[in-house]
Enzyme design. Structure first.
Site, short mmCIF file in Angstrom:
data_model
loop_
_atom_site.label_atom_id
_atom_site.label_comp_id
_atom_site.label_asym_id
_atom_site.label_seq_id
_atom_site.Cartn_x
_atom_site.Cartn_y
_atom_site.Cartn_z
N ASN A 4 11.99 19.97 72.32
CA ASN A 4 12.27 18.72 73.49
C ASN A 4 11.11 18.39 73.94
OD1 ASN A 4 13.34 16.88 74.97
ND2 ASN A 4 14.83 18.17 75.93
N ARG A 6 14.84 17.04 69.81
CA ARG A 6 15.72 16.05 70.29
C ARG A 6 14.88 14.89 70.17
NH1 ARG A 6 16.31 15.39 76.77
NH2 ARG A 6 17.91 13.87 76.55
N HIS A 55 22.56 11.45 76.29
CA HIS A 55 23.20 12.71 76.52
C HIS A 55 24.06 13.18 75.36
CE1 HIS A 55 22.27 12.58 81.02
NE2 HIS A 55 20.94 12.99 80.22
N ARG A 112 17.04 7.74 89.29
CA ARG A 112 17.56 6.40 88.76
C ARG A 112 18.47 5.59 89.38
NH1 ARG A 112 18.32 8.59 82.96
NH2 ARG A 112 16.30 10.30 83.02
N ARG A 125 20.01 20.30 95.29
CA ARG A 125 19.99 21.42 96.10
C ARG A 125 19.53 21.05 97.72
NH1 ARG A 125 18.18 25.56 91.62
NH2 ARG A 125 17.27 23.63 91.10
N GLU A 155 22.42 22.23 75.07
CA GLU A 155 21.98 21.02 74.03
C GLU A 155 21.22 21.74 72.92
OE1 GLU A 155 21.01 18.76 77.58
OE2 GLU A 155 21.23 16.99 76.43
#
Ligand code: ADP
Length: 402
Positions: free
Chosen positions: A13, A94, A183, A244, A287, A387
């Site tokens: 990836n 990916r 996704h 975003r 978090r 994934e």
């Protein structure tokens, strides 16, 4: 036994400044090794490699993706597994944007690399990095089948009403302007796992999936196929994300160009990197956001409220589009780990058959599970995404046809 005999697949990836990788068995899901090369092109680059219960870290500048991939191969050989000598069964890449061209996992040849490269105008940050990873891997592992697995593919057949933007149709057609969705590997994987958990075939189910990580997206699936999704031409549309903005009035863009005198690249950076939770609260990590909220930070609280408000807007839209819903699925870093988000996103919806069981929701677990009350008509599920495993399985399937 060599790596190829074990049927292991290397999943790559490749991001703009990083390469994440896993070597795994697609059948058993056992991960033989994994790691990440970071800060490619900067002075303080490095690699973290995990294999056989041990972690190895090396720091130092990494010039480009080719150097990064070479470093990965060196790490493998210095920890007892020479990928070039032992071989791997296949490499799965990916790839973020498949445009209108790619809608299934695809065996890579020169023409495929060219086509992925040509789609860079739709994903200028992602596709060039994906191509760099592919070219390096092809050079380092000649003769090993390399397969591209596209983030957009699952959403290729969205109904026309869902994928069409209401702008001048000729301009849209000339420039590839449509909703593509992203996704997809994750949405497909977790919805399939949810069907297994419910003991029913996907074809019988209506599902809503929330993939809530740094990037975040939602989808509505009827009979295992998507009928709508929140991300669009780019991964910017939809939910509030780490950095975003998600949805906004498109009129904000010309307004900023005219009144703040920003150019197109500055607006791009603003909306992709300096917005979302980070833009509202100063932090993009969930978090940290929770710590700020717990310490009484008002900006963090507002960021959280905007995040939940947007989630519920999509939930409402997808409930109506589907008519009836069998399962709502939460996945990715936030979706899998934040009981607070799940509870707030689904609060006070018992009249729609949605009721979260507080004890089940609070339980700490790494496995796919139901968190709704036993009698609630809608199953609310937490399903860890994977994934890499989905890409490895797709790569092996395609490699077997070579
Ligand atoms: P991506 O793959 O998009 O980079 P991830 O799926 O790894 O993102 O999700 C990252 C997000 O998950 C971060 O915002 C992180 O703070 C959040 N996250 C991870 N663990 C927890 C947790 N225990 N509670 C709340 N949020 C968490």
């Amino acid at each position: 036994m060599s790596t190829a005999d074990e049927g292991l697949v290397l999943v790559i990836n490749s991001g703009s400044s990083s390469i994440k990788y896993q070597l795994l068995n697609p059948e058993s899901s056992v991960v033989a090794a994994s790691g990440m090369v970071e800060r490619i092109g900067e002075d303080d680059g490095g690699i973290e490699h995990h294999a056989d219960g041990a972690s190895t870290v090396r720091r130092g500048p990494i010039a480009d993706h080719t150097a990064g991939l070479r470093l990965i191969f060196d790490m493998f050989s210095s920890t007892g597994r020479d990928l070039r000598r032992d071989g791997v069964h296949a490499v799965g890449h990916r790839v973020v944007h498949g445009g209108e061209v790619f809608y299934r996992p695809t065996l890579i040849d020169d023409a495929v690399v060219r086509a992925i490269s040509e789609l860079s105008s739709l994903a200028p940050l992602h596709n060039p990095a994906n191509v760099a990873g592919i070219e390096s891997a092809r050079a380092l592992l000649p003769g090993v089948p390399q397969v591209a697995v596209f983030d957009t593919a699952f959403f290729h057949d969205l109904p026309a009403a869902a994928r069409t933007y209401a702008i001048d149709a000729e301009i849209a057609a000339a420039h590839g302007v449509r909703k593509y969705g992203f996704h997809g590997t994750s949405h497909e994987y977790v919805s399939g796992q949810a069907a297994v958990l419910l003991g029913r075939p996907p074809a019988e189910l209506n599902q809503i999936v929330f993939h809530l990580g740094n990037g975040a997206s939602a989808s509505a699936l009827r009979g295992g196929r998507p009928i709508d999704t929140s991300m669009g031409l780019t991964p910017l549309e939809g939910l509030v994300m780490g950095t975003r903005s998600g949805d906004l009035d498109p009129g904000i863009v010309p307004h900023l160009v005219r009144t703040a005198h920003m150019d197109v690249d500055q607006v791009d950076v603003l909306l992709n990197r300096d917005s979302g939770l980070k833009g509202l609260s100063g932090v993009n990590d969930f978090r940290e956001l929770q710590r700020l909220i717990d310490s009484g930070d008002q900006a963090a609280r507002l960021a959280y409220e905007v995040y939940i408000h947007r989630l519920r807007r999509y939930l409402g839209a997808y409930l109506v589009q589907l008519g009836t819903v069998d399962a709502i699925i939460f996945t990715a870093g936030v979706g899998e780990n934040s009981p607070r988000v799940r509870a707030d996103a689904l609060a006070d919806l018992s009249r729609f058959g949605i009721e979260v069981d507080p004890a089940a929701n609070a339980a700490n677990s790494r496995v796919a599970r139901r968190i709704s009350t036993p009698d609630a008509p809608v199953a609310v599920l937490v399903v860890p995404t994977n994934e890499e495993l989905a890409i490895a399985r797709a790569a092996r399937r395609v490699a077997e046809t070579c």
